[in-house]
Design a protein around this motif. Structure first.
Motif, PDB file in Angstrom:
ATOM      1  N   ARG A  27       0.822  -1.215   0.000  1.00 21.58           N
ATOM      2  CA  ARG A  27       0.000   0.000   0.000  1.00 21.58           C
ATOM      3  C   ARG A  27       0.855   1.262   0.000  1.00 21.58           C
ATOM      4  N   THR A  28       2.089   1.146   0.523  1.00 22.29           N
ATOM      5  CA  THR A  28       3.020   2.284   0.501  1.00 22.29           C
ATOM      6  C   THR A  28       4.364   1.811  -0.042  1.00 22.29           C
ATOM      7  N   MET A  29       5.108   2.728  -0.585  1.00 23.76           N
ATOM      8  CA  MET A  29       6.409   2.402  -1.165  1.00 23.76           C
ATOM      9  C   MET A  29       7.393   2.073  -0.039  1.00 23.76           C
ATOM     10  N   PRO A  30       8.078   0.921  -0.131  1.00 17.74           N
ATOM     11  CA  PRO A  30       9.003   0.531   0.929  1.00 17.74           C
ATOM     12  C   PRO A  30      10.353   1.239   0.846  1.00 17.74           C
ATOM     13  N   SER A  31      10.629   1.874  -0.285  1.00 18.87           N
ATOM     14  CA  SER A  31      11.926   2.524  -0.459  1.00 18.87           C
ATOM     15  C   SER A  31      11.768   3.755  -1.350  1.00 18.87           C
ATOM     16  N   ARG A  32      12.827   4.538  -1.412  1.00 19.36           N
ATOM     17  CA  ARG A  32      12.878   5.693  -2.308  1.00 19.36           C
ATOM     18  C   ARG A  32      13.405   5.189  -3.648  1.00 19.36           C
ATOM     19  N   ALA A  33      12.683   5.437  -4.716  1.00 17.32           N
ATOM     20  CA  ALA A  33      13.096   5.021  -6.058  1.00 17.32           C
ATOM     21  C   ALA A  33      13.631   6.239  -6.807  1.00 17.32           C
ATOM     22  N   VAL A  34      14.821   6.084  -7.388  1.00 12.75           N
ATOM     23  CA  VAL A  34      15.476   7.186  -8.091  1.00 12.75           C
ATOM     24  C   VAL A  34      15.943   6.697  -9.459  1.00 12.75           C
ATOM     25  N   ALA A  35      15.736   7.518 -10.486  1.00 16.10           N
ATOM     26  CA  ALA A  35      16.231   7.198 -11.828  1.00 16.10           C
ATOM     27  C   ALA A  35      17.746   7.345 -11.822  1.00 16.10           C
ATOM     28  N   GLU A  36      18.465   6.270 -12.106  1.00 10.99           N
ATOM     29  CA  GLU A  36      19.931   6.305 -12.144  1.00 10.99           C
ATOM     30  C   GLU A  36      20.418   6.871 -13.476  1.00 10.99           C
ATOM     31  N   ASP A  37      19.714   6.561 -14.538  1.00  7.62           N
ATOM     32  CA  ASP A  37      19.989   7.063 -15.887  1.00  7.62           C
ATOM     33  C   ASP A  37      18.707   7.744 -16.355  1.00  7.62           C
ATOM     34  N   ASP A  38      18.740   8.322 -17.549  1.00  6.41           N
ATOM     35  CA  ASP A  38      17.483   8.753 -18.141  1.00  6.41           C
ATOM     36  C   ASP A  38      16.636   7.487 -18.269  1.00  6.41           C
ATOM     37  N   THR A  39      15.419   7.546 -17.757  1.00  5.55           N
ATOM     38  CA  THR A  39      14.607   6.343 -17.571  1.00  5.55           C
ATOM     39  C   THR A  39      13.222   6.520 -18.165  1.00  5.55           C
ATOM     40  N   THR A  40      12.723   5.459 -18.788  1.00  6.22           N
ATOM     41  CA  THR A  40      11.373   5.444 -19.342  1.00  6.22           C
ATOM     42  C   THR A  40      10.586   4.342 -18.653  1.00  6.22           C
ATOM     43  N   LEU A  41       9.435   4.715 -18.085  1.00  6.18           N
ATOM     44  CA  LEU A  41       8.562   3.778 -17.388  1.00  6.18           C
ATOM     45  C   LEU A  41       7.206   3.725 -18.073  1.00  6.18           C
ATOM     46  N   PHE A  42       6.627   2.530 -18.123  1.00  2.66           N
ATOM     47  CA  PHE A  42       5.227   2.386 -18.500  1.00  2.66           C
ATOM     48  C   PHE A  42       4.460   2.330 -17.187  1.00  2.66           C
ATOM     49  N   VAL A  43       3.450   3.160 -17.034  1.00  2.00           N
ATOM     50  CA  VAL A  43       2.725   3.301 -15.774  1.00  2.00           C
ATOM     51  C   VAL A  43       1.285   2.831 -15.946  1.00  2.00           C
ATOM     52  N   LEU A  44       0.850   1.947 -15.025  1.00  2.66           N
ATOM     53  CA  LEU A  44      -0.526   1.475 -15.008  1.00  2.66           C
ATOM     54  C   LEU A  44      -1.097   1.707 -13.619  1.00  2.66           C
ATOM     55  N   SER A  45      -2.247   2.344 -13.559  1.00  3.47           N
ATOM     56  CA  SER A  45      -2.910   2.615 -12.289  1.00  3.47           C
ATOM     57  C   SER A  45      -3.486   1.347 -11.686  1.00  3.47           C
ATOM     58  N   ARG A  46      -3.459   1.271 -10.364  1.00  6.22           N
ATOM     59  CA  ARG A  46      -4.056   0.155  -9.617  1.00  6.22           C
ATOM     60  C   ARG A  46      -5.531  -0.034  -9.988  1.00  6.22           C
ATOM     61  N   SER A  47      -6.197   1.014 -10.423  1.00  6.71           N
ATOM     62  CA  SER A  47      -7.620   0.929 -10.748  1.00  6.71           C
ATOM     63  C   SER A  47      -7.907  -0.057 -11.891  1.00  6.71           C
ATOM     64  N   HIS A  48      -6.887  -0.436 -12.659  1.00  4.15           N
ATOM     65  CA  HIS A  48      -7.066  -1.376 -13.777  1.00  4.15           C
ATOM     66  C   HIS A  48      -6.804  -2.832 -13.383  1.00  4.15           C
ATOM     67  N   PHE A  49      -6.367  -3.088 -12.158  1.00  2.00           N
ATOM     68  CA  PHE A  49      -5.945  -4.440 -11.778  1.00  2.00           C
ATOM     69  C   PHE A  49      -7.071  -5.476 -11.850  1.00  2.00           C
TER      70      PHE A  49
END
Length: 175
Positions: free
Chosen positions: A99-121
């Motif tokens: 339910r919450t992020m367990p860690s801090r996530a940081v882009a190490e390089d220029d980064t591309t993410l595909f994002v899907l909302s929990r509402s679609h699960f």
């Protein structure tokens, strides 16, 4: 810090990139197309935080390009405990209790993410069984790796305490 940019990428590029990852080798293209139609792409420049520890985990991120590092609090500072690359799934996933992020996530390089909302699960599980199965398997591997990193940290802390105790005894003339 710079805000991520949301980019519209042609479906075939996202689907083709995801299909090239080992995680999705057994997933039919129609299910990857279903996924692609419901999410969006975000780009982050190197050094940009993607998520902070303790913030709500409302999205699933599939790392399409670049590297992301996870940092956890340790001894009053943040310590990098993992670094992942293309094909890795971050954030929450179907059937996840996160339910919450367990860690801090940081882009190490220029980064591309595909994002899907929990509402679609719910729809994903019902309409894309092969895709849901791939995510469950990935979630199990991710949990195992996270626990292994925790055990390693605990062992290193114990070794540090032991070494400090020996050093104290060796430097104590009364010993």
């Amino acid at each position: 810090s710079p805000l991520p940019t949301t980019v519209t990428v042609p479906d075939r590029d996202v689907v083709g990139t995801m299909a090239s990852f080992p995680l999705f080798k057994s997933v039919p293209q129609t299910q990857l197309e279903w996924l692609s139609a419901r999410g969006h792409v975000q780009r982050f420049t190197a050094g940009t935080p993607i998520a902070e520890s303790g913030t709500p985990a409302d999205d699933m991120w599939i790392l399409l390009d670049g590297r992301v590092a996870g940092h956890v609090p340790a001894a009053g500072s943040l310590r990098k405990f993992e670094e992942v690359g293309p094909g890795y799934v971050l954030g929450t996933m179907p059937y996840s209790r996160m339910r919450t992020m367990p860690s801090r996530a940081v882009a190490e390089d220029d980064t591309t993410l595909f994002v899907l909302s929990r509402s679609h699960f719910t729809d994903l599980v019902r309409e894309c069984p092969d895709l849901a199965s791939a995510f469950v398997h990935h979630m199990l591997y991710r949990a195992r790796d996270y626990r292994a990193a925790q055990i390693h940290d605990e062992r290193m802390q114990s070794l540090g305490r032991l070494a400090a105790g020996f050093a104290h005894e060796l430097n104590n003339p009364a010993s």
